[in-house]
Design a protein around this motif. Sequence first.
Motif, mmCIF file in Angstrom:
data_model
loop_
_atom_site.group_PDB
_atom_site.id
_atom_site.type_symbol
_atom_site.label_atom_id
_atom_site.label_comp_id
_atom_site.label_asym_id
_atom_site.label_seq_id
_atom_site.Cartn_x
_atom_site.Cartn_y
_atom_site.Cartn_z
ATOM 1 N N ASP A 28 0.846 -1.201 0.000
ATOM 2 C CA ASP A 28 0.000 0.000 0.000
ATOM 3 C C ASP A 28 0.884 1.255 0.000
ATOM 4 O OD1 ASP A 28 -2.256 1.678 0.165
ATOM 5 O OD2 ASP A 28 -2.269 1.610 2.359
ATOM 6 N N ASP A 89 0.316 6.825 4.238
ATOM 7 C CA ASP A 89 0.304 5.552 4.964
ATOM 8 C C ASP A 89 1.207 5.588 6.206
ATOM 9 O OD1 ASP A 89 -1.037 3.025 4.826
ATOM 10 O OD2 ASP A 89 0.825 2.044 4.258
ATOM 11 N N HIS A 115 -4.673 5.966 6.779
ATOM 12 C CA HIS A 115 -5.884 5.243 7.212
ATOM 13 C C HIS A 115 -5.669 4.465 8.517
ATOM 14 C CE1 HIS A 115 -4.903 1.030 5.508
ATOM 15 N NE2 HIS A 115 -3.811 1.755 5.384
ATOM 16 N N ASP A 165 -3.379 -4.348 0.966
ATOM 17 C CA ASP A 165 -3.877 -4.142 2.332
ATOM 18 C C ASP A 165 -5.153 -4.925 2.633
ATOM 19 O OD1 ASP A 165 -1.795 -2.614 3.219
ATOM 20 O OD2 ASP A 165 -2.991 -0.907 3.851
HETATM 21 MN MN MN Z 1 -1.975 0.918 4.420
#
Ligand code: MN
Length: 329
Positions: A28, A89, A115, A165
């Motif tokens: 990710d 991230d 996130h 992810d």
């Molecule tokens: Mn991630």
Amino acid sequence: MKVEKQAIERISSAQTVLVVCHVAPDGDAIGSLLGLGTALEQTPKHVTLICPDPVPEEYDHLPRWETVIGPLPERPPPSGQGAVLVTLDCSAPDRLGKAYDAQWLAGIPIVNIDHHPTNTYFGEVNWVEPSAVATAQMLVHLIEALHIPLDADSATCLLHGLVSDTLGFRTPNTGVEVLRTAIRLMEAGAPLPYLTDRIFNHRPLGMVRMWTHALQELTLEGHILFSEVTQRMRREVGYDQDGDAGLVNFMNATNEADIAVVFSELEDGQINVSMRSTARYDVSQVAFQLGGGGHTQAAGCTLPGPLADAKARVLPLLHQAWHAQSLQR
Ligand code: MN
Ligand code: AMP
Ligand code: MN
């Protein structure tokens, strides 16, 4: 998903955009870095893509991976160039590793896009969306809000983030919206079967041999299954790359375990701790308490060695968390 207005404004008005992802990048982190970077390169902005660690070879199938530079360029952009640093991230500044240098960054605002529920809101602008399955999912919405057309290269990198992810759309947060986003990325030209194959069906023999050693140390204590990867094991199999995420994900599928942990000895003697849980057990708070972070079912931290000390700190906290959360049911 609502895109944070200030994130759109800061990025739209910047002439220079430095984009950075976290240390030891996963699918990710790298997919988000390249996905946003490739989209921004279609604009007149000056774009620099930064990864604090070398891009792992396993990502060399992604467009433009070779344009990523190591930690910060020698000099910061001249003031007046309207520069921003977009962190992707990353839940805390230490996740930027060598790319976090307060002096270098003086006067450059940070736009923090992430996130992780354990995010510490370290930016000038913080767009933190724990309901997003991947940072890459948030970026699909951001790119749209910036009115940049989604091209096949950018879509490929972003779908790489989404697939990584969600472990191939298998995590419990994979809902209709996620699949819609994936379809949009596929319509823009992202090759789902190719990416899934690259992410899940390729691993070096050394990694498999390392897992073989680690699996011999497997211990089940109550509902917690743990193992370790030592420097000695790495020397024996001649493998010095990462590979703990795949190992702990594999262990997490064991019927008798609700929580799986891998303690991995780093070259400098520190211990990297990778935690996973099944069905509603939360490991993120234990990781956060120990200076790390992550998600409910996938979290980690780095502790001082030796291995025995790290285990003595982590395991009692996980047992406590397991008991407390079992009582709540
Ligand atoms: Mn991630
Ligand atoms: P891993 O076990 O390394 O695959 O990491 C699982 C999750 O925990 C990912 O979302 C990581 O971003 C997060 N994580 C792992 N290690 C750390 C750390 N030292 N500090 C903060 N977050 C971490
Ligand atoms: Mn990540």
